[in-house]
Write a protein that holds these residues in place. Structure first.
Motif, PDB file in Angstrom:
ATOM      1  N   PHE A  92       0.835  -1.204   0.000  1.00 24.24           N
ATOM      2  CA  PHE A  92       0.000   0.000   0.000  1.00 24.24           C
ATOM      3  C   PHE A  92       0.873   1.258   0.000  1.00 24.24           C
ATOM      4  O   PHE A  92       0.603   2.212  -0.742  1.00 24.24           O
ATOM      5  CB  PHE A  92      -0.921   0.027   1.218  1.00 24.24           C
ATOM      6  CG  PHE A  92      -2.015  -1.013   1.222  1.00 24.24           C
ATOM      7  CD1 PHE A  92      -2.119  -1.956   0.210  1.00 24.24           C
ATOM      8  CD2 PHE A  92      -2.937  -1.042   2.255  1.00 24.24           C
ATOM      9  CE1 PHE A  92      -3.128  -2.917   0.223  1.00 24.24           C
ATOM     10  CE2 PHE A  92      -3.957  -1.988   2.273  1.00 24.24           C
ATOM     11  CZ  PHE A  92      -4.050  -2.930   1.270  1.00 24.24           C
ATOM     12  N   ILE A  93       1.907   1.252   0.826  1.00 20.00           N
ATOM     13  CA  ILE A  93       2.781   2.421   0.936  1.00 20.00           C
ATOM     14  C   ILE A  93       3.460   2.711  -0.397  1.00 20.00           C
ATOM     15  O   ILE A  93       3.582   3.863  -0.820  1.00 20.00           O
ATOM     16  CB  ILE A  93       3.832   2.216   2.047  1.00 20.00           C
ATOM     17  CG1 ILE A  93       3.164   1.984   3.405  1.00 20.00           C
ATOM     18  CG2 ILE A  93       4.795   3.394   2.098  1.00 20.00           C
ATOM     19  CD1 ILE A  93       2.271   3.093   3.882  1.00 20.00           C
ATOM     20  N   GLU A  94       3.895   1.650  -1.073  1.00 19.62           N
ATOM     21  CA  GLU A  94       4.543   1.817  -2.386  1.00 19.62           C
ATOM     22  C   GLU A  94       3.581   2.453  -3.385  1.00 19.62           C
ATOM     23  O   GLU A  94       3.963   3.334  -4.165  1.00 19.62           O
ATOM     24  CB  GLU A  94       5.010   0.448  -2.892  1.00 19.62           C
ATOM     25  CG  GLU A  94       5.787   0.488  -4.189  1.00 19.62           C
ATOM     26  CD  GLU A  94       6.244  -0.896  -4.623  1.00 19.62           C
ATOM     27  OE1 GLU A  94       6.152  -1.191  -5.828  1.00 19.62           O
ATOM     28  OE2 GLU A  94       6.673  -1.677  -3.754  1.00 19.62           O
ATOM     29  N   ALA A  95       2.330   2.011  -3.367  1.00 21.97           N
ATOM     30  CA  ALA A  95       1.328   2.584  -4.271  1.00 21.97           C
ATOM     31  C   ALA A  95       1.082   4.057  -3.946  1.00 21.97           C
ATOM     32  O   ALA A  95       0.959   4.903  -4.850  1.00 21.97           O
ATOM     33  CB  ALA A  95       0.028   1.796  -4.169  1.00 21.97           C
ATOM     34  N   ILE A  96       1.015   4.386  -2.656  1.00 21.68           N
ATOM     35  CA  ILE A  96       0.758   5.767  -2.245  1.00 21.68           C
ATOM     36  C   ILE A  96       1.928   6.676  -2.606  1.00 21.68           C
ATOM     37  O   ILE A  96       1.736   7.858  -2.931  1.00 21.68           O
ATOM     38  CB  ILE A  96       0.458   5.830  -0.732  1.00 21.68           C
ATOM     39  CG1 ILE A  96      -0.860   5.105  -0.438  1.00 21.68           C
ATOM     40  CG2 ILE A  96       0.396   7.269  -0.242  1.00 21.68           C
ATOM     41  CD1 ILE A  96      -2.072   5.628  -1.200  1.00 21.68           C
ATOM     42  N   GLU A  97       3.142   6.142  -2.596  1.00 23.77           N
ATOM     43  CA  GLU A  97       4.301   6.948  -3.007  1.00 23.77           C
ATOM     44  C   GLU A  97       4.147   7.406  -4.456  1.00 23.77           C
ATOM     45  O   GLU A  97       4.571   8.510  -4.816  1.00 23.77           O
ATOM     46  CB  GLU A  97       5.594   6.147  -2.831  1.00 23.77           C
ATOM     47  CG  GLU A  97       6.034   5.984  -1.388  1.00 23.77           C
ATOM     48  CD  GLU A  97       6.309   7.302  -0.701  1.00 23.77           C
ATOM     49  OE1 GLU A  97       6.918   8.188  -1.333  1.00 23.77           O
ATOM     50  OE2 GLU A  97       5.893   7.460   0.463  1.00 23.77           O
ATOM     51  N   ILE A  98       3.537   6.560  -5.282  1.00 21.24           N
ATOM     52  CA  ILE A  98       3.307   6.940  -6.680  1.00 21.24           C
ATOM     53  C   ILE A  98       2.230   8.025  -6.752  1.00 21.24           C
ATOM     54  O   ILE A  98       2.337   8.990  -7.519  1.00 21.24           O
ATOM     55  CB  ILE A  98       2.906   5.709  -7.516  1.00 21.24           C
ATOM     56  CG1 ILE A  98       4.017   4.658  -7.476  1.00 21.24           C
ATOM     57  CG2 ILE A  98       2.613   6.114  -8.964  1.00 21.24           C
ATOM     58  CD1 ILE A  98       3.652   3.337  -8.115  1.00 21.24           C
ATOM     59  N   LYS A 110      -1.453  14.091 -11.701  1.00 22.90           N
ATOM     60  CA  LYS A 110      -2.889  14.252 -11.497  1.00 22.90           C
ATOM     61  C   LYS A 110      -3.307  14.263 -10.020  1.00 22.90           C
ATOM     62  O   LYS A 110      -4.425  14.662  -9.705  1.00 22.90           O
ATOM     63  CB  LYS A 110      -3.657  13.131 -12.216  1.00 22.90           C
ATOM     64  CG  LYS A 110      -3.612  13.223 -13.733  1.00 22.90           C
ATOM     65  CD  LYS A 110      -4.448  12.113 -14.362  1.00 22.90           C
ATOM     66  CE  LYS A 110      -4.461  12.208 -15.873  1.00 22.90           C
ATOM     67  NZ  LYS A 110      -5.281  11.120 -16.492  1.00 22.90           N
ATOM     68  N   THR A 111      -2.406  13.824  -9.155  1.00 22.43           N
ATOM     69  CA  THR A 111      -2.804  13.667  -7.750  1.00 22.43           C
ATOM     70  C   THR A 111      -1.899  14.374  -6.741  1.00 22.43           C
ATOM     71  O   THR A 111      -2.316  14.590  -5.599  1.00 22.43           O
ATOM     72  CB  THR A 111      -2.858  12.170  -7.382  1.00 22.43           C
ATOM     73  OG1 THR A 111      -1.620  11.545  -7.770  1.00 22.43           O
ATOM     74  CG2 THR A 111      -4.024  11.472  -8.057  1.00 22.43           C
ATOM     75  N   LYS A 112      -0.681  14.726  -7.122  1.00 28.01           N
ATOM     76  CA  LYS A 112       0.301  15.178  -6.126  1.00 28.01           C
ATOM     77  C   LYS A 112      -0.115  16.448  -5.393  1.00 28.01           C
ATOM     78  O   LYS A 112       0.100  16.572  -4.178  1.00 28.01           O
ATOM     79  CB  LYS A 112       1.675  15.350  -6.765  1.00 28.01           C
ATOM     80  CG  LYS A 112       1.766  16.459  -7.810  1.00 28.01           C
ATOM     81  CD  LYS A 112       3.192  16.556  -8.360  1.00 28.01           C
ATOM     82  CE  LYS A 112       3.311  17.707  -9.342  1.00 28.01           C
ATOM     83  NZ  LYS A 112       4.696  17.810  -9.877  1.00 28.01           N
ATOM     84  N   ASP A 113      -0.732  17.396  -6.084  1.00 25.74           N
ATOM     85  CA  ASP A 113      -1.084  18.665  -5.438  1.00 25.74           C
ATOM     86  C   ASP A 113      -2.160  18.470  -4.369  1.00 25.74           C
ATOM     87  O   ASP A 113      -2.056  19.014  -3.266  1.00 25.74           O
ATOM     88  CB  ASP A 113      -1.557  19.688  -6.474  1.00 25.74           C
ATOM     89  CG  ASP A 113      -0.425  20.151  -7.389  1.00 25.74           C
ATOM     90  OD1 ASP A 113       0.748  19.966  -7.000  1.00 25.74           O
ATOM     91  OD2 ASP A 113      -0.723  20.668  -8.475  1.00 25.74           O
ATOM     92  N   THR A 114      -3.170  17.691  -4.690  1.00 29.59           N
ATOM     93  CA  THR A 114      -4.234  17.445  -3.709  1.00 29.59           C
ATOM     94  C   THR A 114      -3.738  16.548  -2.586  1.00 29.59           C
ATOM     95  O   THR A 114      -4.016  16.799  -1.404  1.00 29.59           O
ATOM     96  CB  THR A 114      -5.455  16.794  -4.390  1.00 29.59           C
ATOM     97  OG1 THR A 114      -5.978  17.696  -5.362  1.00 29.59           O
ATOM     98  CG2 THR A 114      -6.553  16.487  -3.369  1.00 29.59           C
ATOM     99  N   PHE A 115      -2.973  15.511  -2.924  1.00 28.51           N
ATOM    100  CA  PHE A 115      -2.521  14.582  -1.885  1.00 28.51           C
ATOM    101  C   PHE A 115      -1.617  15.270  -0.867  1.00 28.51           C
ATOM    102  O   PHE A 115      -1.545  14.841   0.291  1.00 28.51           O
ATOM    103  CB  PHE A 115      -1.801  13.381  -2.491  1.00 28.51           C
ATOM    104  CG  PHE A 115      -1.535  12.292  -1.490  1.00 28.51           C
ATOM    105  CD1 PHE A 115      -2.521  11.367  -1.181  1.00 28.51           C
ATOM    106  CD2 PHE A 115      -0.317  12.216  -0.818  1.00 28.51           C
ATOM    107  CE1 PHE A 115      -2.301  10.378  -0.227  1.00 28.51           C
ATOM    108  CE2 PHE A 115      -0.089  11.228   0.126  1.00 28.51           C
ATOM    109  CZ  PHE A 115      -1.082  10.308   0.423  1.00 28.51           C
TER     110      PHE A 115
END
Length: 268
Positions: free
Chosen positions: A145-151, A157-162
């Motif tokens: 899960f952590i590896e997926a969240i690092e991506i 498309k997701t980095k600014d919101t995350f």
């Protein structure tokens, strides 16, 4: 757009929560519920394990969960079975020496005030009563899960919101830290161990397991200080699905690893 929470995934929880179920069997074996024990299932979800507990004892069985959706599902699935369900969180419990056993499976990580919750558990137990806790442990509770969240953190498309996401979970790094927490709340800890549990799953199954719990944190508006959009949610899910596909071996299987604390405490 509605936020994702446990109430929303309640109807699918039993089908999806395969990791919780396998670990729960270990916890049940450690607890050794006797045929006259009064048992509280703390964080009972849809009642799958509450009904299992009901088959192990002739004493009273109570299931509590802060999610109204989970409790609705539990009541519906437990018709004709002598189980009491209540919408209640661990921090809100006010039981006084009411139970012989507290079963807490895959719930501790969600407690907002773990110390208060465990003190409430201590008060709720009778003398010589015991609590069994099983939960994800360590910040890297599931490397997959952590590896997926690092991506997700790096994707355009997701980095600014995350970047606005605040983790809601409670994790400790060692079995000793969990032991000390419970001892601080009055318990004598007789067993405390973190185990790495590994199963082989398809990428689709891994995503279903992710969706049975973790996603209720990662895609919950309560844990962001910016508004979540449908576009973000869609992109998040797609990235995570792809990440699990990349983790699969030549046979198309993913080695899914979870670090889990198993703890038994006694009220002397």
């Amino acid at each position: 757009m509605e936020k994702i929470d446990f109430s929303k995934i309640a109807t699918k929880y039993e089908e999806l929560a395969t990791v919780q179920k396998s670990a729960s069997e270990v916890l049940l074996k450690l607890l050794k519920i006797r045929d006259n024990d009064d048992v509280l299932d703390l964080g009972c979800g849809t009642g799958h394990l509450t009904r299992k507990i009901r088959s192990l004892t002739n004493g009273k069985v109570v299931g509590i969960d802060p999610s109204e959706g989970m409790i609705r599902e539990a009541v519906e699935k437990s018709k004709g079975i002598n189980i009491t369900y209540e919408v209640k969180g661990a921090e809100d419990m006010d039981y006084e020496e009411s139970f012989d056993v507290i079963f807490c499976n895959s719930a501790l990580q969600w407690f907002k005030d773990p110390e208060k919750a465990i003190k409430n558990c201590y008060r709720a137990l009778r003398k010589n009563g015991r609590i069994g806790i099983q939960a994800p442990a360590k910040k890297i509770y599931c490397p997959n899960f952590i590896e997926a969240i690092e991506i997700v953190k790096r994707a355009e498309k997701t980095k600014d919101t995350f970047a606005h996401f605040k983790e809601p979970w409670f994790f400790l790094e060692t079995a000793e830290e969990y032991r000390l927490l419970c001892e601080k709340c009055g318990f004598k800890v007789v067993f405390s161990k973190i185990e790495t549990m590994t199963t082989e799953q398809t990428p689709e199954q891994v995503f279903k397991i992710f969706s049975s719990g973790a996603i209720a944190g990662y895609l919950n508006q309560d844990y962001y200080d910016v508004k979540l959009t449908d576009e973000y949610i869609s992109a998040f899910k797609e990235i995570v699905k792809k990440a699990f596909e990349w983790q699969s071996d030549e046979k198309g299987m993913v080695k899914l690893k979870f670090n889990r604390i198993f703890l038994i405490g006694v009220k002397e």
